[in-house]
Design an enzyme around this catalytic site. Structure first.
Site, PDB file in Angstrom:
ATOM      1  N   TYR A 168       0.838  -1.205   0.000  1.00 60.48           N
ATOM      2  CA  TYR A 168       0.000   0.000   0.000  1.00 60.48           C
ATOM      3  C   TYR A 168       0.870   1.251   0.000  1.00 60.48           C
ATOM      4  CZ  TYR A 168      -3.835   3.172   0.806  1.00 60.48           C
ATOM      5  OH  TYR A 168      -4.744   4.177   0.649  1.00 60.48           O
TER       6      TYR A 168
ATOM      7  N   PHE B  58      -7.840  21.589 -24.284  1.00 57.57           N
ATOM      8  CA  PHE B  58      -8.108  20.165 -24.381  1.00 57.57           C
ATOM      9  C   PHE B  58      -9.308  19.878 -23.474  1.00 57.57           C
ATOM     10  CE2 PHE B  58      -7.980  15.690 -23.411  1.00 57.57           C
ATOM     11  CZ  PHE B  58      -8.104  15.220 -24.709  1.00 57.57           C
ATOM     12  N   THR B  59     -10.142  18.946 -23.897  1.00 54.17           N
ATOM     13  CA  THR B  59     -11.444  18.714 -23.252  1.00 54.17           C
ATOM     14  C   THR B  59     -11.366  18.565 -21.725  1.00 54.17           C
ATOM     15  OG1 THR B  59     -11.181  16.380 -23.793  1.00 54.17           O
ATOM     16  CG2 THR B  59     -12.480  17.713 -25.326  1.00 54.17           C
TER      17      THR B  59
ATOM     18  N   ASP C  29       1.403  20.516 -20.306  1.00 59.32           N
ATOM     19  CA  ASP C  29       0.689  19.249 -20.519  1.00 59.32           C
ATOM     20  C   ASP C  29       1.627  18.439 -21.406  1.00 59.32           C
ATOM     21  OD1 ASP C  29      -0.742  17.109 -21.404  1.00 59.32           O
ATOM     22  OD2 ASP C  29      -2.572  18.213 -21.841  1.00 59.32           O
TER      23      ASP C  29
ATOM     24  N   LYS D 142      -0.226   7.782 -23.453  1.00 59.49           N
ATOM     25  CA  LYS D 142       0.146   8.119 -24.834  1.00 59.49           C
ATOM     26  C   LYS D 142       1.631   7.813 -25.023  1.00 59.49           C
ATOM     27  CE  LYS D 142      -3.804  10.588 -24.214  1.00 59.49           C
ATOM     28  NZ  LYS D 142      -4.591  10.581 -22.975  1.00 59.49           N
TER      29      LYS D 142
ATOM     30  N   ARG E  51     -13.633  15.408 -33.518  1.00 58.53           N
ATOM     31  CA  ARG E  51     -12.957  16.463 -32.767  1.00 58.53           C
ATOM     32  C   ARG E  51     -13.413  17.792 -33.347  1.00 58.53           C
ATOM     33  NH1 ARG E  51     -10.226  14.572 -27.986  1.00 58.53           N
ATOM     34  NH2 ARG E  51     -12.435  14.811 -27.640  1.00 58.53           N
TER      35      ARG E  51
ATOM     36  N   PHE F 149     -19.053  14.538 -25.752  1.00 60.99           N
ATOM     37  CA  PHE F 149     -18.658  13.693 -26.902  1.00 60.99           C
ATOM     38  C   PHE F 149     -18.548  12.218 -26.525  1.00 60.99           C
ATOM     39  CE2 PHE F 149     -14.248  13.111 -25.588  1.00 60.99           C
ATOM     40  CZ  PHE F 149     -14.071  14.190 -24.726  1.00 60.99           C
TER      41      PHE F 149
HETATM   42  N1  PM9 Z   1      -6.467  12.383 -24.497  1.00 61.22           N
HETATM   43  C1  PM9 Z   1      -7.284  11.344 -26.458  1.00 61.22           C
HETATM   44  O1  PM9 Z   1      -7.911  10.432 -26.992  1.00 61.22           O
HETATM   45  C2  PM9 Z   1      -8.125  10.539 -24.222  1.00 61.22           C
HETATM   46  C3  PM9 Z   1      -9.350  11.229 -23.727  1.00 61.22           C
HETATM   47  S1  PM9 Z   1     -10.315  12.082 -24.897  1.00 61.22           S
HETATM   48  C4  PM9 Z   1     -10.800  10.861 -25.962  1.00 61.22           C
HETATM   49  O2  PM9 Z   1      -6.644  12.186 -27.109  1.00 61.22           O
HETATM   50  C5  PM9 Z   1      -4.102  15.689 -23.526  1.00 61.22           C
HETATM   51  C6  PM9 Z   1      -3.403  16.524 -24.525  1.00 61.22           C
HETATM   52  C7  PM9 Z   1      -4.764  14.549 -23.893  1.00 61.22           C
HETATM   53  C8  PM9 Z   1      -5.451  13.787 -22.897  1.00 61.22           C
HETATM   54  C9  PM9 Z   1      -6.209  12.661 -23.246  1.00 61.22           C
HETATM   55  C10 PM9 Z   1      -5.390  14.223 -21.555  1.00 61.22           C
HETATM   56  C11 PM9 Z   1      -6.082  13.485 -20.466  1.00 61.22           C
HETATM   57  C12 PM9 Z   1      -4.725  15.365 -21.259  1.00 61.22           C
HETATM   58  N2  PM9 Z   1      -4.097  16.085 -22.235  1.00 61.22           N
HETATM   59  O3  PM9 Z   1      -7.040  10.527 -20.788  1.00 61.22           O
HETATM   60  O4  PM9 Z   1      -6.972  11.407 -18.499  1.00 61.22           O
HETATM   61  O5  PM9 Z   1      -4.741  14.175 -25.166  1.00 61.22           O
HETATM   62  O6  PM9 Z   1      -5.073  10.069 -19.318  1.00 61.22           O
HETATM   63  O7  PM9 Z   1      -5.409  12.313 -20.204  1.00 61.22           O
HETATM   64  C13 PM9 Z   1      -7.252  11.458 -25.022  1.00 61.22           C
HETATM   65  P1  PM9 Z   1      -6.173  11.001 -19.665  1.00 61.22           P
END
Ligand code: PM9
Length: 458
Positions: free
Chosen positions: A73, A125-126, A216, A259, A383, A450
């Site tokens: 843990y 970004f969303t 980011d 990513k 998008r 979305f």
């Molecule tokens: N990006 C993408 O598919 C997954 C969620 S939206 C379909 O592009 C940036 C630049 C991203 C991103 C996620 C996140 C969030 C932050 N910044 O998905 O929470 O492209 O690990 O990261 C997606 P997490």
């Protein structure tokens, strides 16, 4: 000039079998999914270009690391290895692991933002913008104008327009701007990079005003590749060196390991400031887990540490982006309207140009993504106006200039033959584009619509 192959620096050791579907099956699956590719079952998908997030193939070294998971843990040895790797490759002083990128965005927004603040960034970004808004800030886009034009060939369309930033500072005052949110590369602009010169200029400008720079760094290795290829003085520098230089010009970062870092789950918040680190360490236990695991299993932290090392390997990144460029070249040869220059993690089709007979309120990118799936079982994503959501004050849609369908390429997953199948499908859909109808939204969730919205054909 001899053409250099982008061939992969790996061979395939294990495969996952795919189901082939008929057009009738796909038509039915689409109707059941309300024409939203996020609501399709993955087993009904042939080539999955929904996202490059968490969809990478891990290496044998990463899988071996999964067996080294120390599932204590507190104080897992995998945490200390990850911390060491983050210090060595990114140079940040403090690490807080999180379950994925948005976990880090939540904590960063809460420790940095006060109600009424303003957060400028190189395009929204969303999830990032939503966390900033939930913490009480308003996001302002300060990316250069070229980023909003899909055919403008500027080599660094992710750059920040310092004049736009300066206007915000003059309007609201520097004390209302806790930080500038800088993305490498810019996802919503089509995976476009920011130049090192621009980051340096930003650093110089913000330093004198006491405004922090928060990165980011989700696709930082891909951004570093474009700097190496396009920016003067970087041709002979390794991806690892460029990545570390970018980080050195910032005060901290949020990271989705799903990513660049080639893992299926994981992320972190990195900070240099001791006081902010203390606040974040305290908050992480509320939302994610203890500060030495942050919602991750020990084995996930181990795989992410190894993935970070693999992500900055020059041969890896050349092949990763080489595959994306291969598909981009094919579509450009067919005169399909895509965002150019081609970005790091995928191809983005310009749906306004592909379907000029549809109004943006008929959700052209959403309709096109559905059509591509129906044609070939290739899953892409919208998008555009759906992703952009609604303006909190007016309640109206945001109307982004870019209305795109993203063909996101997972890392180390698909072959060149798959890329050919994708381009053939897009070509077929393009030939029949005049018959494509718009959509009507029949269910709209409150947050990040979305993901779960449903549509019907008009
Ligand atoms: N990006 C993408 O598919 C997954 C969620 S939206 C379909 O592009 C940036 C630049 C991203 C991103 C996620 C996140 C969030 C932050 N910044 O998905 O929470 O492209 O690990 O990261 C997606 P997490």
């Amino acid at each position: 000039m001899p053409k250099h192959s982008w061939a992969e620096p790996f061979k395939i050791k294990m495969v996952e079998l795919l189901k082939m579907t008929t057009p009738q099956q796909r038509k039915k699956a689409l109707q059941q999914a309300g024409y939203n590719t996020f609501l399709l079952k993955s087993e009904d998908v042939y080539i999955d270009l929904l996202t490059d997030s968490g969809t990478s193939a891990m290496s044998d070294q990463q899988w071996a690391g999964m067996m080294l998971g120390d599932e204590a843990y507190a104080g897992s040895k995998n945490f200390y290895r990850l911390e060491e790797v983050v210090k060595k490759y990114y140079g940040f002083k403090h690490l807080i692991p999180t379950h994925q990128g948005r976990g880090a965005e939540n904590i960063l927004s809460q420790i940095m933002i006060k109600k009424g603040d303003v957060v400028p960034g190189n395009m929204y970004f969303t999830t990032t913008r939503l966390h900033q808004e939930l913490a009480g800030a308003t996001f302002y886009d300060v990316i250069i104008d070229e980023a909003h034009d899909s055919s403008n060939l500027h080599p660094f369309k992710g750059n920040i327009d310092i004049n736009k930033l300066d206007k915000l500072v003059k309007k609201f005052g520097a004390n209302k701007i806790p930080y500038v949110c800088v993305a490498t590369t810019v996802n919503m602009a089509g995976g476009q990079p920011i130049s090192m010169a621009n980051i340096k200029e930003l650093r110089k400008y913000t330093a004198k005003l006491g405004i922090k720079v928060m990165l980011d760094m989700t696709r930082i290795a891909e951004n570093a590749y474009f700097i190496q290829q396009r920016e003067e003085g970087y041709k002979r520098k390794s991806i690892a060196t460029i990545v570390k230089e970018i980080c050195s010009l910032t005060d901290g970062a949020t990271f989705s390991g799903k990513k660049d870092a080639l893992v299926n789950i994981g992320g972190f918040l990195a900070l240099n400031d001791d006081k902010k680190f203390e606040e974040a360490s305290n908050l992480v236990v509320v939302y994610e887990g203890l500060h030495t695991y942050g919602g991750l299993a020990g084995r996930d932290m181990e795989a992410m540490a190894t993935g970070i090392i693999e992500s900055v390997n020059d041969d890896h990144i050349r092949a990763r982006i080489g595959q994306v460029l291969y598909l981009g070249d094919k579509l450009n040869e067919m005169n399909i309207p895509i965002v150019n220059p081609v970005g790091g993690h995928g191809i983005f089709i310009d749906a306004k140009k592909f379907l000029p007979h549809l109004k943006q309120t008929q959700f052209p990118a959403q309709a096109l993504a559905a059509e591509i799936y129906e044609d070939s079982g290739v899953r892409t994503m919208e998008r555009g106006i759906v992703s952009a959501g609604r303006n909190k004050k007016t309640g109206d849609h945001y109307y982004p200039e870019l209305e795109l369908v993203r063909l996101t390429i997972p890392r180390r997953v698909y072959t060149q033959a798959h890329m050919d199948v994708i381009s053939e499908s897009i070509e077929r859909v393009y030939k029949n584009r005049e018959k494509i109808k718009g959509l009507e939204m029949i269910y709209e969730p409150t947050y990040l619509r979305f993901f779960q919205a449903r549509f019907k054909k008009r």
